[in-house]
Scaffold this motif. Sequence first.
Motif, PDB file in Angstrom:
ATOM      1  N   PHE A  25       0.830  -1.210   0.000  1.00  0.00           N
ATOM      2  CA  PHE A  25       0.000   0.000   0.000  1.00  0.00           C
ATOM      3  C   PHE A  25       0.860   1.253   0.000  1.00  0.00           C
ATOM      4  O   PHE A  25       0.574   2.209  -0.714  1.00  0.00           O
ATOM      5  CB  PHE A  25      -0.959  -0.002   1.194  1.00  0.00           C
ATOM      6  CG  PHE A  25      -2.137  -0.901   0.987  1.00  0.00           C
ATOM      7  CD1 PHE A  25      -3.250  -0.472   0.281  1.00  0.00           C
ATOM      8  CD2 PHE A  25      -2.144  -2.193   1.487  1.00  0.00           C
ATOM      9  CE1 PHE A  25      -4.335  -1.302   0.073  1.00  0.00           C
ATOM     10  CE2 PHE A  25      -3.225  -3.037   1.279  1.00  0.00           C
ATOM     11  CZ  PHE A  25      -4.324  -2.587   0.570  1.00  0.00           C
ATOM     12  N   ALA A  26       1.931   1.261   0.783  1.00  0.00           N
ATOM     13  CA  ALA A  26       2.810   2.437   0.846  1.00  0.00           C
ATOM     14  C   ALA A  26       3.406   2.749  -0.521  1.00  0.00           C
ATOM     15  O   ALA A  26       3.569   3.924  -0.883  1.00  0.00           O
ATOM     16  CB  ALA A  26       3.916   2.209   1.878  1.00  0.00           C
ATOM     17  N   GLN A  27       3.711   1.727  -1.270  1.00  0.00           N
ATOM     18  CA  GLN A  27       4.323   1.916  -2.581  1.00  0.00           C
ATOM     19  C   GLN A  27       3.321   2.372  -3.645  1.00  0.00           C
ATOM     20  O   GLN A  27       3.686   3.062  -4.586  1.00  0.00           O
ATOM     21  CB  GLN A  27       4.994   0.620  -3.025  1.00  0.00           C
ATOM     22  CG  GLN A  27       5.779   0.746  -4.311  1.00  0.00           C
ATOM     23  CD  GLN A  27       6.512  -0.529  -4.662  1.00  0.00           C
ATOM     24  OE1 GLN A  27       6.378  -1.548  -3.992  1.00  0.00           O
ATOM     25  NE2 GLN A  27       7.282  -0.490  -5.725  1.00  0.00           N
ATOM     26  N   HIS A  28       2.046   2.001  -3.488  1.00  0.00           N
ATOM     27  CA  HIS A  28       1.091   2.226  -4.567  1.00  0.00           C
ATOM     28  C   HIS A  28      -0.043   3.195  -4.253  1.00  0.00           C
ATOM     29  O   HIS A  28      -0.756   3.596  -5.174  1.00  0.00           O
ATOM     30  CB  HIS A  28       0.503   0.882  -5.011  1.00  0.00           C
ATOM     31  CG  HIS A  28       1.532  -0.028  -5.590  1.00  0.00           C
ATOM     32  ND1 HIS A  28       2.026   0.119  -6.861  1.00  0.00           N
ATOM     33  CD2 HIS A  28       2.200  -1.085  -5.057  1.00  0.00           C
ATOM     34  CE1 HIS A  28       2.939  -0.808  -7.095  1.00  0.00           C
ATOM     35  NE2 HIS A  28       3.055  -1.557  -6.009  1.00  0.00           N
ATOM     36  N   VAL A  29      -0.235   3.546  -2.991  1.00  0.00           N
ATOM     37  CA  VAL A  29      -1.313   4.481  -2.649  1.00  0.00           C
ATOM     38  C   VAL A  29      -0.687   5.806  -2.204  1.00  0.00           C
ATOM     39  O   VAL A  29      -0.087   5.879  -1.139  1.00  0.00           O
ATOM     40  CB  VAL A  29      -2.234   3.912  -1.537  1.00  0.00           C
ATOM     41  CG1 VAL A  29      -3.296   4.949  -1.164  1.00  0.00           C
ATOM     42  CG2 VAL A  29      -2.884   2.617  -1.983  1.00  0.00           C
ATOM     43  N   ASP A  30      -0.831   6.808  -3.060  1.00  0.00           N
ATOM     44  CA  ASP A  30      -0.293   8.133  -2.754  1.00  0.00           C
ATOM     45  C   ASP A  30      -1.330   9.025  -2.081  1.00  0.00           C
ATOM     46  O   ASP A  30      -0.973   9.956  -1.369  1.00  0.00           O
ATOM     47  CB  ASP A  30       0.178   8.826  -4.040  1.00  0.00           C
ATOM     48  CG  ASP A  30       1.309   8.082  -4.713  1.00  0.00           C
ATOM     49  OD1 ASP A  30       2.153   7.515  -4.005  1.00  0.00           O
ATOM     50  OD2 ASP A  30       1.338   8.068  -5.960  1.00  0.00           O
ATOM     51  N   ASP A  31      -2.586   8.752  -2.363  1.00  0.00           N
ATOM     52  CA  ASP A  31      -3.672   9.609  -1.877  1.00  0.00           C
ATOM     53  C   ASP A  31      -4.690   8.731  -1.154  1.00  0.00           C
ATOM     54  O   ASP A  31      -5.601   8.172  -1.765  1.00  0.00           O
ATOM     55  CB  ASP A  31      -4.302  10.318  -3.082  1.00  0.00           C
ATOM     56  CG  ASP A  31      -5.387  11.296  -2.698  1.00  0.00           C
ATOM     57  OD1 ASP A  31      -5.865  11.275  -1.547  1.00  0.00           O
ATOM     58  OD2 ASP A  31      -5.783  12.093  -3.573  1.00  0.00           O
ATOM     59  N   TRP A  32      -4.536   8.616   0.178  1.00  0.00           N
ATOM     60  CA  TRP A  32      -5.418   7.744   0.957  1.00  0.00           C
ATOM     61  C   TRP A  32      -6.877   8.176   0.915  1.00  0.00           C
ATOM     62  O   TRP A  32      -7.759   7.333   0.774  1.00  0.00           O
ATOM     63  CB  TRP A  32      -4.913   7.601   2.394  1.00  0.00           C
ATOM     64  CG  TRP A  32      -3.887   6.523   2.486  1.00  0.00           C
ATOM     65  CD1 TRP A  32      -2.536   6.670   2.545  1.00  0.00           C
ATOM     66  CD2 TRP A  32      -4.128   5.109   2.484  1.00  0.00           C
ATOM     67  NE1 TRP A  32      -1.920   5.437   2.579  1.00  0.00           N
ATOM     68  CE2 TRP A  32      -2.873   4.461   2.541  1.00  0.00           C
ATOM     69  CE3 TRP A  32      -5.280   4.326   2.431  1.00  0.00           C
ATOM     70  CZ2 TRP A  32      -2.746   3.084   2.559  1.00  0.00           C
ATOM     71  CZ3 TRP A  32      -5.147   2.952   2.451  1.00  0.00           C
ATOM     72  CH2 TRP A  32      -3.892   2.342   2.514  1.00  0.00           C
ATOM     73  N   PRO A  33      -7.186   9.477   1.014  1.00  0.00           N
ATOM     74  CA  PRO A  33      -8.607   9.857   0.913  1.00  0.00           C
ATOM     75  C   PRO A  33      -9.234   9.418  -0.416  1.00  0.00           C
ATOM     76  O   PRO A  33     -10.359   8.929  -0.442  1.00  0.00           O
ATOM     77  CB  PRO A  33      -8.591  11.378   1.068  1.00  0.00           C
ATOM     78  CG  PRO A  33      -7.370  11.637   1.912  1.00  0.00           C
ATOM     79  CD  PRO A  33      -6.353  10.631   1.418  1.00  0.00           C
ATOM     80  N   ALA A  34      -8.490   9.559  -1.515  1.00  0.00           N
ATOM     81  CA  ALA A  34      -9.021   9.131  -2.817  1.00  0.00           C
ATOM     82  C   ALA A  34      -9.171   7.610  -2.864  1.00  0.00           C
ATOM     83  O   ALA A  34     -10.165   7.095  -3.390  1.00  0.00           O
ATOM     84  CB  ALA A  34      -8.104   9.607  -3.945  1.00  0.00           C
ATOM     85  N   HIS A  35      -8.203   6.892  -2.298  1.00  0.00           N
ATOM     86  CA  HIS A  35      -8.292   5.429  -2.273  1.00  0.00           C
ATOM     87  C   HIS A  35      -9.510   4.992  -1.460  1.00  0.00           C
ATOM     88  O   HIS A  35     -10.268   4.121  -1.902  1.00  0.00           O
ATOM     89  CB  HIS A  35      -7.008   4.837  -1.687  1.00  0.00           C
ATOM     90  CG  HIS A  35      -7.002   3.352  -1.676  1.00  0.00           C
ATOM     91  ND1 HIS A  35      -6.885   2.597  -2.824  1.00  0.00           N
ATOM     92  CD2 HIS A  35      -7.131   2.461  -0.662  1.00  0.00           C
ATOM     93  CE1 HIS A  35      -6.927   1.314  -2.516  1.00  0.00           C
ATOM     94  NE2 HIS A  35      -7.075   1.196  -1.212  1.00  0.00           N
ATOM     95  N   LEU A  36      -9.692   5.586  -0.291  1.00  0.00           N
ATOM     96  CA  LEU A  36     -10.840   5.227   0.541  1.00  0.00           C
ATOM     97  C   LEU A  36     -12.160   5.566  -0.142  1.00  0.00           C
ATOM     98  O   LEU A  36     -13.131   4.820  -0.021  1.00  0.00           O
ATOM     99  CB  LEU A  36     -10.739   5.901   1.909  1.00  0.00           C
ATOM    100  CG  LEU A  36      -9.663   5.321   2.814  1.00  0.00           C
ATOM    101  CD1 LEU A  36      -9.508   6.178   4.067  1.00  0.00           C
ATOM    102  CD2 LEU A  36      -9.961   3.877   3.189  1.00  0.00           C
ATOM    103  N   PHE A  37     -12.199   6.677  -0.863  1.00  0.00           N
ATOM    104  CA  PHE A  37     -13.405   7.019  -1.613  1.00  0.00           C
ATOM    105  C   PHE A  37     -13.709   5.930  -2.646  1.00  0.00           C
ATOM    106  O   PHE A  37     -14.846   5.464  -2.767  1.00  0.00           O
ATOM    107  CB  PHE A  37     -13.249   8.383  -2.312  1.00  0.00           C
ATOM    108  CG  PHE A  37     -14.437   8.744  -3.140  1.00  0.00           C
ATOM    109  CD1 PHE A  37     -15.570   9.282  -2.553  1.00  0.00           C
ATOM    110  CD2 PHE A  37     -14.442   8.523  -4.515  1.00  0.00           C
ATOM    111  CE1 PHE A  37     -16.682   9.598  -3.318  1.00  0.00           C
ATOM    112  CE2 PHE A  37     -15.543   8.831  -5.285  1.00  0.00           C
ATOM    113  CZ  PHE A  37     -16.667   9.371  -4.690  1.00  0.00           C
ATOM    114  N   THR A  38     -12.679   5.493  -3.369  1.00  0.00           N
ATOM    115  CA  THR A  38     -12.868   4.467  -4.391  1.00  0.00           C
ATOM    116  C   THR A  38     -13.343   3.157  -3.779  1.00  0.00           C
ATOM    117  O   THR A  38     -14.301   2.547  -4.282  1.00  0.00           O
ATOM    118  CB  THR A  38     -11.560   4.245  -5.176  1.00  0.00           C
ATOM    119  OG1 THR A  38     -11.199   5.475  -5.817  1.00  0.00           O
ATOM    120  CG2 THR A  38     -11.715   3.158  -6.222  1.00  0.00           C
ATOM    121  N   VAL A  39     -12.703   2.716  -2.701  1.00  0.00           N
ATOM    122  CA  VAL A  39     -13.121   1.436  -2.112  1.00  0.00           C
ATOM    123  C   VAL A  39     -14.499   1.550  -1.466  1.00  0.00           C
ATOM    124  O   VAL A  39     -15.267   0.590  -1.482  1.00  0.00           O
ATOM    125  CB  VAL A  39     -12.081   0.841  -1.132  1.00  0.00           C
ATOM    126  CG1 VAL A  39     -10.803   0.487  -1.863  1.00  0.00           C
ATOM    127  CG2 VAL A  39     -11.807   1.713   0.047  1.00  0.00           C
TER     128      VAL A  39
END
Length: 116
Positions: A25-39
């Motif tokens: 996750f650290a390597q591939h998720v730069d924007d946690w709020p955007a990732h959480l929105f998507t999931v």
Amino acid sequence: SAKLDLLLRNFYASLAEHPDLGPIFAQHVDDWPAHLFTVREFWAMQTGGPSIYRGGMAARHVPLRLQPQHFDQWLAQWETSCRAHFEEREASELIEIAHKIGERLRQIVRTAESRQ
């Protein structure tokens, strides 16, 4: 729902700390709020709620070169998190959905690897 949002925030926070999954996750998720929105939109779609999620799960996961143990670890943490946030019936439904998704992703990853 608010309960699903809380589950996802806590679940992904636990994954960020996981010894094997955290670095992925650290390597591939730069924007946690955007990732959480998507999931959140993904899980809203999976559970029959309104969602603007439009796919792309395979394209996002194949490049990660996930191994079988990564799926097992993700699912184990998902089960623990679901049971901590929901009553057994709801937790079991979310866990069943996750196992079906996990199997589909495993097949997609295996197929992609066999083509390389």
